[in-house]
Write a protein that holds these residues in place. Structure first.
Motif, PDB file in Angstrom:
ATOM      1  N   ALA A 253      -3.760   2.757  -5.068  1.00  9.08           N
ATOM      2  CA  ALA A 253      -2.608   2.784  -4.161  1.00  9.08           C
ATOM      3  C   ALA A 253      -2.229   1.400  -3.645  1.00  9.08           C
ATOM      4  N   ILE A 254      -2.965   0.369  -4.099  1.00 10.99           N
ATOM      5  CA  ILE A 254      -2.714  -0.980  -3.594  1.00 10.99           C
ATOM      6  C   ILE A 254      -2.169  -1.862  -4.713  1.00 10.99           C
TER       7      ILE A 254
ATOM      8  N   CYS B 243      -9.775   0.565  -4.902  1.00 10.11           N
ATOM      9  CA  CYS B 243      -9.083   1.770  -4.424  1.00 10.11           C
ATOM     10  C   CYS B 243      -9.200   2.870  -5.477  1.00 10.11           C
ATOM     11  N   PRO B 244      -9.760   4.014  -5.106  1.00 10.07           N
ATOM     12  CA  PRO B 244     -10.010   5.067  -6.092  1.00 10.07           C
ATOM     13  C   PRO B 244      -8.742   5.703  -6.654  1.00 10.07           C
ATOM     14  N   ILE B 245      -7.635   5.515  -5.969  1.00  9.92           N
ATOM     15  CA  ILE B 245      -6.399   6.133  -6.460  1.00  9.92           C
ATOM     16  C   ILE B 245      -5.322   5.094  -6.774  1.00  9.92           C
TER      17      ILE B 245
ATOM     18  N   LEU C  99      -7.611   0.924   8.633  1.00  8.32           N
ATOM     19  CA  LEU C  99      -7.082   2.284   8.646  1.00  8.32           C
ATOM     20  C   LEU C  99      -6.378   2.509   9.973  1.00  8.32           C
TER      21      LEU C  99
ATOM     22  N   VAL D 122       0.860  -1.181   0.000  1.00 11.35           N
ATOM     23  CA  VAL D 122       0.000   0.000   0.000  1.00 11.35           C
ATOM     24  C   VAL D 122       0.897   1.232   0.000  1.00 11.35           C
TER      25      VAL D 122
ATOM     26  N   CYS E 239      -2.235   7.120  -0.008  1.00  7.46           N
ATOM     27  CA  CYS E 239      -3.569   6.735   0.473  1.00  7.46           C
ATOM     28  C   CYS E 239      -4.323   7.960   0.990  1.00  7.46           C
ATOM     29  N   ILE E 240      -5.593   8.061   0.549  1.00  9.15           N
ATOM     30  CA  ILE E 240      -6.415   9.201   0.976  1.00  9.15           C
ATOM     31  C   ILE E 240      -7.443   8.786   2.035  1.00  9.15           C
ATOM     32  N   GLY E 241      -7.339   7.534   2.501  1.00 11.20           N
ATOM     33  CA  GLY E 241      -8.187   7.099   3.602  1.00 11.20           C
ATOM     34  C   GLY E 241      -9.650   6.916   3.256  1.00 11.20           C
ATOM     35  N   SER E 242      -9.951   6.623   2.003  1.00  9.65           N
ATOM     36  CA  SER E 242     -11.351   6.464   1.597  1.00  9.65           C
ATOM     37  C   SER E 242     -12.009   5.252   2.247  1.00  9.65           C
ATOM     38  N   GLY E 243     -11.205   4.260   2.584  1.00 10.86           N
ATOM     39  CA  GLY E 243     -11.722   3.087   3.271  1.00 10.86           C
ATOM     40  C   GLY E 243     -12.335   2.030   2.376  1.00 10.86           C
ATOM     41  N   ASP E 244     -12.266   2.204   1.073  1.00 11.21           N
ATOM     42  CA  ASP E 244     -12.856   1.207   0.169  1.00 11.21           C
ATOM     43  C   ASP E 244     -12.209  -0.172   0.340  1.00 11.21           C
ATOM     44  N   CYS E 245     -10.917  -0.195   0.523  1.00  2.00           N
ATOM     45  CA  CYS E 245     -10.237  -1.480   0.700  1.00  2.00           C
ATOM     46  C   CYS E 245     -10.710  -2.165   1.979  1.00  2.00           C
TER      47      CYS E 245
ATOM     48  N   ALA F 283      -4.324   3.378   5.035  1.00  2.00           N
ATOM     49  CA  ALA F 283      -4.521   1.929   5.014  1.00  2.00           C
ATOM     50  C   ALA F 283      -3.250   1.185   5.377  1.00  2.00           C
TER      51      ALA F 283
HETATM   52  S1  SF4 Z   1      -8.990   2.185  -0.878  1.00  2.00           S
HETATM   53 FE1  SF4 Z   1      -7.006   3.148  -1.372  1.00  2.00          FE
HETATM   54  S2  SF4 Z   1      -7.183   5.284  -0.715  1.00  2.00           S
HETATM   55 FE2  SF4 Z   1      -8.875   4.128   0.238  1.00  2.00          FE
HETATM   56  S3  SF4 Z   1      -8.085   3.555   2.253  1.00  2.00           S
HETATM   57 FE3  SF4 Z   1      -7.638   1.852   0.877  1.00  2.00          FE
HETATM   58  S4  SF4 Z   1      -5.562   2.262   0.082  1.00  2.00           S
HETATM   59 FE4  SF4 Z   1      -6.324   4.154   0.977  1.00  2.00          FE
END
Ligand code: SF4
Length: 78
Positions: free
Chosen positions: A66-67, A62-64, A36, A15, A20-26, A42
């Protein structure tokens, strides 16, 4: 885990902590694998706690992007 791959799924999850923007999708997709931390970033709890398919799905959510999921034979995601 001397070769860097998890003992069960034989994967490595990376990760991009700073990105990571902390969206929490993962976490929503695989909450036994991702969490988180206190900075809303993450972290990987356990790369063997869910199926590889679900972990790849979590990475793809993950919207960006990052994983990264790496298997013994190469990249699984992206
Ligand atoms: S989905 Fe991506 S941006 Fe969102 S918390 Fe997980 S690693 Fe971070």
């Amino acid at each position: 885990m001397t070769d860097g791959f998890s003992p069960g799924n034989r994967i490595r999850i990376e990760v991009e902590y700073d990105t990571c923007i902390g969206s929490g999708d993962c976490v929503d997709t695989a909450d036994k694998v991702f969490a988180l931390d206190e900075n809303d970033k993450a972290i990987v709890l356990d790369p063997d706690a869910e199926s590889v398919d679900l972990i790849v799905e979590a990475a793809s959510n993950c919207p960006i992007a990052a994983i990264f999921v790496i298997g013994e034979d190469g990249d699984l995601y992206p």
